[in-house]
Design a protein around this motif. Structure first.
Motif: not given
Length: 162
Positions: A145-162
């Motif tokens: 769940q993404l919320s509270g963004a001030r802009k209408a676009d957002l990049k997100m990466a989903v990774l396993t930690p290094e």
């Protein structure tokens, strides 16, 4: 000669800026170089998208008051902000790292409950990545769940930690 000195100064100033930009990303508690490589080619997605571990997505967010969240966001939502939901299949029990290109609140839900973050890092000096959050999750489905963004676009990466 004066022109050459100004050109040399401009070149050196540009180099200094690049170094300062790289140093800004070093402010994170863990490396974010994979995110930097993934974000430029991140495919577009809408709320409700299915995420893949190891990839990034460029979300077109919707007005936060139009999003149906599985559980209430863990942060009060300001009027006029944006959000999205997405699904991800956690491949095995362990941590997943969610990195965002800008400020936004992120909750991960499993079994009908928001999972408390296991780690958090933020760097306002990194040009492409604003925050990275880790969650310890069980294998299986989860909702992001993404919320509270001030802009209408957002990049997100989903990774396993290094």
């Amino acid at each position: 000669m004066k022109k050459a000195v100004i050109s040399l100064f401009a070149l050196l100033a540009g180099t200094g800026f690049a170094i300062a930009g790289d140093a800004g990303c070093d402010a994170f508690k863990w490396p974010v170089t994979r995110e930097q490589a993934l974000f430029p080619a991140a495919p577009a997605a809408q709320s409700g998208a299915a995420l893949t571990v190891g990839q990034a997505t460029n979300f077109a967010l919707a007005a936060v008051d139009t999003i149906s969240f599985e559980v209430p966001p863990g942060h009060t939502q300001a009027a006029g902000t944006f959000g999205a939901t997405a699904s991800v299949t956690v491949p095995s029990e362990g941590e997943l790292q969610f990195s965002l290109s800008d400020e936004a609140w992120i909750d991960v839900v499993q079994g009908g409950h928001a999972v408390k973050s296991a780690g958090f890092s933020r760097a306002k000096t990194c040009p492409d990545i604003r925050k990275s959050v880790r969650f310890k999750l069980s294998a299986g489905p989860a909702t992001v769940q993404l919320s509270g963004a001030r802009k209408a676009d957002l990049k997100m990466a989903v990774l396993t930690p290094e």
